[in-house]
Design a protein around this motif. Sequence first.
Motif, short mmCIF file in Angstrom:
data_model
loop_
_atom_site.label_atom_id
_atom_site.label_comp_id
_atom_site.label_asym_id
_atom_site.label_seq_id
_atom_site.Cartn_x
_atom_site.Cartn_y
_atom_site.Cartn_z
N VAL A 291 -3.47 2.38 5.86
CA VAL A 291 -4.34 1.21 5.84
C VAL A 291 -5.43 1.43 6.88
O VAL A 291 -5.17 1.46 8.08
CB VAL A 291 -3.55 -0.08 6.14
N SER B 179 -7.20 1.03 1.79
CA SER B 179 -6.22 2.08 2.02
C SER B 179 -6.61 3.43 1.44
O SER B 179 -7.52 3.53 0.60
CB SER B 179 -4.88 1.63 1.42
N HIS C 237 0.84 -1.19 0.00
CA HIS C 237 0.00 0.00 0.00
C HIS C 237 0.87 1.25 0.00
O HIS C 237 1.97 1.26 0.57
CB HIS C 237 -0.91 0.02 1.23
#
Length: 351
Positions: free
Chosen positions: A213, A229, A209
Amino acid sequence: MASDLPCSLQLYAELPGHDERAWQVAWNPAKPLLASCSADKTVRLYSYRTDPFDPSKISFSHLTTIPTEHAKTVRSLAWSSSGKTLATGSFDANIRIWEQTEASEDDDESEEWECIGFLSGHETECKSVAYSGTGALFATCSRDKSVWVWEDAEFQCLEVMMDHSQDVKCVSWHPTEEILASGSYDDTVKLYIDHPDEDWLCFATLTGHTGTVWSVAWAPRGDYLASSSDDLTIRIWRRTAEHAWEFAHQLKGHTRSIYSISWGTGKGDNLGWIASTGGDGKINVWEISESPQRDAARATLSSRLVAAVSSTHDIYDVNSVQWCPRSGFGELLSTTADDGSVRIWKLSSKE
């Protein structure tokens, strides 16, 4: 276009009541109860039942409001697996455990709830609480970058883990094993176990990501984990060995941060449905499937968007989405938003 999708997601009920932003909603896993929490420092409980003359109809009603005595926003809540206790986490850094009082002789079912546990230790805002599948443990996380594991029976802290470098946004337990997942402002997902030689420890860090998150959700059978995310993606992680996880699949379909995801059992021969929502006010429902391979750890995942609804709470951000876990109600979704309301949605096939 939503009209081209195989399923529809219809608004089934609207449950107003909170005076300020509603942060999270949670279905009781054992009883026909639904709980929501809010910046107004309360928890609202709703009951629901099927029509005895028409089982396809379900009615919802406000049961009671718990004035939690938290000094600040109630940010999160979670039911134990038995459905007997409810945990609340607050921006006042504390956690409270609630239990329904026993009914009197004149009252078949009490609607009063009492605080049976007050837990402190976090230095600042508690962002998430979660019970393990057995109900023996629960976890909390905070803006103070820590994840705490507690023993439920005596409300004793078993471990404080400081593996994240930033604010921890969410915690969630594996459905059948004592594996804990957390997501953070540091863009990572971390996994923890109770090691026989070293107590609780982080055994895996899942990277990929490129933004905070906000939410994590386990597949019902436990061999996949999803994370959502600020980077507008949902990443699905596959278990490849007892303590090994890898990236397997990615979903895209939102234009703003994805604040909440929930992985339901779904229908048919697939891995279930992932529902997602967030700052764009949209709900997406994805069907996740797995292509059989000789090596199960290398099975290929596929996804298809089966339903989508925009402006689900008008102009407001949606903060939480949850599938109902009870048998016979798996097509029901609940959402909470900045407008303070709880809305119930039903997924139906167009065929």
